[in-house]
Design an enzyme around this catalytic site. Structure first.
Site, mmCIF file in Angstrom:
data_model
loop_
_atom_site.group_PDB
_atom_site.id
_atom_site.type_symbol
_atom_site.label_atom_id
_atom_site.label_comp_id
_atom_site.label_asym_id
_atom_site.label_seq_id
_atom_site.Cartn_x
_atom_site.Cartn_y
_atom_site.Cartn_z
ATOM 1 C CE LYS A 195 -13.095 -21.557 95.950
ATOM 2 N NZ LYS A 195 -13.854 -20.332 95.621
ATOM 3 C CD GLU A 205 -14.854 -27.165 81.235
ATOM 4 O OE1 GLU A 205 -14.095 -26.508 80.478
ATOM 5 O OE2 GLU A 205 -15.917 -26.740 81.690
ATOM 6 C CD GLU A 234 -10.359 -18.942 78.392
ATOM 7 O OE1 GLU A 234 -9.675 -18.981 79.420
ATOM 8 O OE2 GLU A 234 -11.259 -19.774 78.128
HETATM 9 P P1 NAP Z 1 -10.077 -19.062 88.577
HETATM 10 O O1 NAP Z 1 -9.243 -18.286 89.505
HETATM 11 O O2 NAP Z 1 -9.494 -20.219 87.882
HETATM 12 O O3 NAP Z 1 -11.390 -19.483 89.392
HETATM 13 C C1 NAP Z 1 -12.060 -20.711 89.340
HETATM 14 C C2 NAP Z 1 -12.234 -21.290 90.736
HETATM 15 O O4 NAP Z 1 -10.957 -21.653 91.268
HETATM 16 C C3 NAP Z 1 -12.830 -20.319 91.748
HETATM 17 O O5 NAP Z 1 -13.666 -21.021 92.635
HETATM 18 C C4 NAP Z 1 -11.583 -19.811 92.437
HETATM 19 O O6 NAP Z 1 -11.794 -19.224 93.689
HETATM 20 C C5 NAP Z 1 -10.762 -21.061 92.535
HETATM 21 N N1 NAP Z 1 -9.352 -20.830 92.798
HETATM 22 C C6 NAP Z 1 -8.604 -19.745 92.520
HETATM 23 N N2 NAP Z 1 -7.332 -19.905 92.933
HETATM 24 C C7 NAP Z 1 -7.262 -21.131 93.499
HETATM 25 C C8 NAP Z 1 -6.222 -21.880 94.121
HETATM 26 N N3 NAP Z 1 -5.000 -21.393 94.250
HETATM 27 N N4 NAP Z 1 -6.510 -23.106 94.580
HETATM 28 C C9 NAP Z 1 -7.751 -23.616 94.453
HETATM 29 N N5 NAP Z 1 -8.767 -22.964 93.898
HETATM 30 C C10 NAP Z 1 -8.537 -21.734 93.411
HETATM 31 O O7 NAP Z 1 -10.667 -18.101 87.494
HETATM 32 P P2 NAP Z 1 -10.917 -16.526 87.615
HETATM 33 O O8 NAP Z 1 -9.764 -15.834 88.252
HETATM 34 O O9 NAP Z 1 -12.231 -16.338 88.260
HETATM 35 O O10 NAP Z 1 -10.963 -16.129 86.097
HETATM 36 C C11 NAP Z 1 -9.737 -15.962 85.399
HETATM 37 C C12 NAP Z 1 -9.774 -16.589 84.037
HETATM 38 O O11 NAP Z 1 -10.073 -17.982 84.162
HETATM 39 C C13 NAP Z 1 -10.856 -16.082 83.102
HETATM 40 O O12 NAP Z 1 -10.466 -14.897 82.473
HETATM 41 C C14 NAP Z 1 -10.994 -17.225 82.165
HETATM 42 O O13 NAP Z 1 -9.978 -17.149 81.196
HETATM 43 C C15 NAP Z 1 -10.779 -18.439 83.045
HETATM 44 N N6 NAP Z 1 -12.047 -19.043 83.510
HETATM 45 C C16 NAP Z 1 -12.436 -20.191 82.909
HETATM 46 C C17 NAP Z 1 -13.642 -20.762 83.276
HETATM 47 C C18 NAP Z 1 -14.133 -22.021 82.624
HETATM 48 O O14 NAP Z 1 -15.335 -22.225 82.554
HETATM 49 N N7 NAP Z 1 -13.258 -22.904 82.173
HETATM 50 C C19 NAP Z 1 -14.445 -20.175 84.251
HETATM 51 C C20 NAP Z 1 -13.980 -19.020 84.883
HETATM 52 C C21 NAP Z 1 -12.783 -18.473 84.493
HETATM 53 P P3 NAP Z 1 -12.149 -17.651 93.762
HETATM 54 O O15 NAP Z 1 -13.602 -17.623 93.799
HETATM 55 O O16 NAP Z 1 -11.518 -17.103 94.975
HETATM 56 O O17 NAP Z 1 -11.590 -17.005 92.537
#
Ligand code: NAP
Ligand code: MG
Length: 511
Positions: A204, A280, A411
């Site tokens: 996904k 990660e 972060e």
């Molecule tokens: P996120 O919610 O952790 O998104 C990462 C992935 O997980 C996306 O594909 C997301 O889908 C999915 N996801 C979200 N909720 C989920 C659930 N309950 N079960 C399974 N999968 C789920 O991150 P974000 O909200 O986009 O960003 C928030 C913060 O995360 C950022 O500010 C940053 O601190 C951190 N982040 C870290 C990385 C990294 O490289 N380690 C990358 C992005 C963000 P959706 O597309 O619907 O969100």
């Protein structure tokens, strides 16, 4: 031209000089559906969702919204494709490698289009997409293509009456959930090692950035991968993502994203079928800059580490500890260096800094910048949004940052560089380690002895010495503590995608 790239995944330090490739004019986005069994499908629910260009906040197109039912269908396809006796399972390992090379060839063929799509969907500067993300993606496919015929078990000696050996088998159906900051590269980091080891996949992409993954779906079909080996479900985290994490027929899940969602993934895995999990996650990555360093190099590397990809990197250099005697000069040079950054249209080759990904991230970053001002850090540069209705934020530098401040603890995931000062080496290491995160760190010094002793004491999965963001497909990447579990890239990643079967053969007679 001072167009700095970082070394994401083994790419040249600097983006090469003219002539630059030109982005293509994208009239229609061809691939917007769910990809299962090498077929393009509409969503079971009938729903779609829009994806936007963060540079203009204008919708690019609508994409089919996968949900639990679509994940179920994808898992059925992946399970059938990987079962014993299937073409994929029976394929000789050299042919498996050839398929991965074929996919790399097709990604190279479509490199300009993929870089353009990546820039439209993420807002990252086009030349960074073209040189960094695409180069890293192609290298990842080629590196793992070379591993397909080198996955070997061992033989063990017990005593003369036994012959014992290990066989490395595929784990089965692998789920993957990826973020929006490096959509194409993360797609490759997940699929390449999984396919190398003979697994099948349901992946996904992030809701904000589905387009390059879907284009690669068409290339997977064109390359000749059997149906069901790779399945791509665009959709949302709490629905499609959660369905992957809790699926009873998914044997392993690899996740990149926030620590909070990482915890949900592990919980869902524990409560369903105890699938294997690699995570990660985030970081609050420290750099320790000693007075004996090459100062200008340290200024440039730490700042590139802070601002690369608009600061939207898990590896962002967000806490820079600088030895007191060079602190003022380091801050002064950092501000000078930041003035070279060119904000603008990400499709323009002059641009080195684009918008943040979406309003939610923008608001979170602006809130943290405000907290920095209110908690008494000194704003040296930037600190404001650009324009009324845009997602651009000025590269921002704070000095006099103290450990208790939110900008030093949370972060930020935005273009904010926090510069702290230190006197004692021991204290600097202690402060660097006093975080729940443990992804990457860096040390800048010309003393090899200091570099080695300090890097040995840093609790992170990677330590860079006199460099930053130096990622290579050959080198394992991953974190300690709440930055995650497991390693991606390199030979180490293969262990995450194989089950080791021990076979113990009793000999009827010992001679
Ligand atoms: P996120 O919610 O952790 O998104 C990462 C992935 O997980 C996306 O594909 C997301 O889908 C999915 N996801 C979200 N909720 C989920 C659930 N309950 N079960 C399974 N999968 C789920 O991150 P974000 O909200 O986009 O960003 C928030 C913060 O995360 C950022 O500010 C940053 O601190 C951190 N982040 C870290 C990385 C990294 O490289 N380690 C990358 C992005 C963000 P959706 O597309 O619907 O969100
Ligand atoms: Mg988008």
């Amino acid at each position: 031209m001072a167009h700095n790239g970082t070394t994401q995944n083994g790419v040249a330090e600097e983006i090469p000089a003219l002539p630059f490739p030109e982005p293509v004019k994208v009239q229609d986005i061809r691939h917007t559906k769910i990809f299962i069994n090498n077929e393009w499908l509409t969503s079971s629910s009938g729903r779609t969702f829009p994806t936007f260009n963060p540079a203009t906040c204008v919708k690019i197109c609508d994409v089919e919204e996968g949900d639990k039912e679509d994940v179920d269908n994808a898992v059925k396809a992946a399970k059938a494709a990987g079962q014993r006796g299937s073409p994929w399972r029976k394929m000789d390992v050299s042919s498996r490698g050839k398929l991965l090379h074929m996919l790399a060839d097709l990604v190279e063929r479509d490199r300009v289009l993929l870089a353009t799509l990546e820039t439209l969907d993420t807002g990252k500067p086009f030349l960074q997409s073209f040189f960094i993300d695409l180069d890293g993606s192609i290298k990842t496919l080629r590196y793992y293509a070379g591993w397909t015929d080198k996955i070997q078990g061992k033989t063990m000696h017990v005593d003369e009456s036994f012959m014992c050996l290990t066989k490395h088998e595929p784990v089965g159906v692998c789920g993957a959930i990826i973020p929006w900051n490096f959509p194409l590269l993360m797609f490759m980091w997940k699929i390449a090692p999984a396919l190398t080891c003979g697994n099948t996949i349901v992946i996904k992409p992030a809701e904000q950035t589905p387009l390059t993954a879907l284009h690669v779906g068409s290339l997977i079909k064109e390359a000749g991968f059997p149906p069901g080996v790779v399945n791509i479900i665009p959709g949302f985290g709490p629905t499609a993502g959660a369905a992957i994490a809790s699926h009873m027929d998914i044997d392993k899940v690899a996740f990149t994203g926030s620590t909070e969602v990482g915890q949900l993934i592990k919980e869902a895995a524990a409560k369903s079928n105890l699938k294997r999990v690699t995570l990660e996650l985030g970081g609050k990555n420290p750099c320790i800059v000693f007075a004996d360093c090459d100062l200008q190099m340290a200024v440039e590397e730490t700042q590139r580490g802070a601002f690369y990809n608009q600061g939207q990197c898990c590896t962002a250099a967000s806490r820079v500890f600088v030895e007191e005697t060079i602190y003022d000069e380091f801050v002064r040079r950092s501000v000078e260096n930041a003035k070279k950054i060119v904000m603008g249209d990400p499709l323009d080759p002059q641009t080195t800094h684009g918008p943040q990904i979406d309003q939610q991230q923008f608001d979170k970053i602006m809130d943290l910048i405000e907290s920095g001002k209110n908690e008494g850090a000194r704003l040296e540069y930037g600190g404001a949004a650009v324009g009324e209705k845009s997602l651009f934020i000025q590269p921002t530098i704070f000095s006099e940052v103290k450990d208790h401040m939110r900008i030093a603890k949370e972060e930020i995931f935005g273009p904010v560089q926090c510069i702290l000062s230190f006197k004692s080496q021991r204290k600097a290491v202690e402060r660097a380690n006093s975080t729940q995160y443990g992804l990457v760190s860096a040390v800048f010094t010309t003393s090899m002895d200091k570099a080695l002793s300090v890097s040995a004491a840093l609790d992170t999965g990677t330590v860079w010495i006199n460099c930053y963001n130096n990622l290579h497909v050959q080198i394992p990447f991953g974190g300690c503590k709440m930055s995650g579990n497991g390693r991606e890239l390199g030979e180490y990643a293969l262990a995450e995608y194989t089950e080791v079967k021990a076979m113990i053969i009793k000999l009827s007679e010992t001679l």
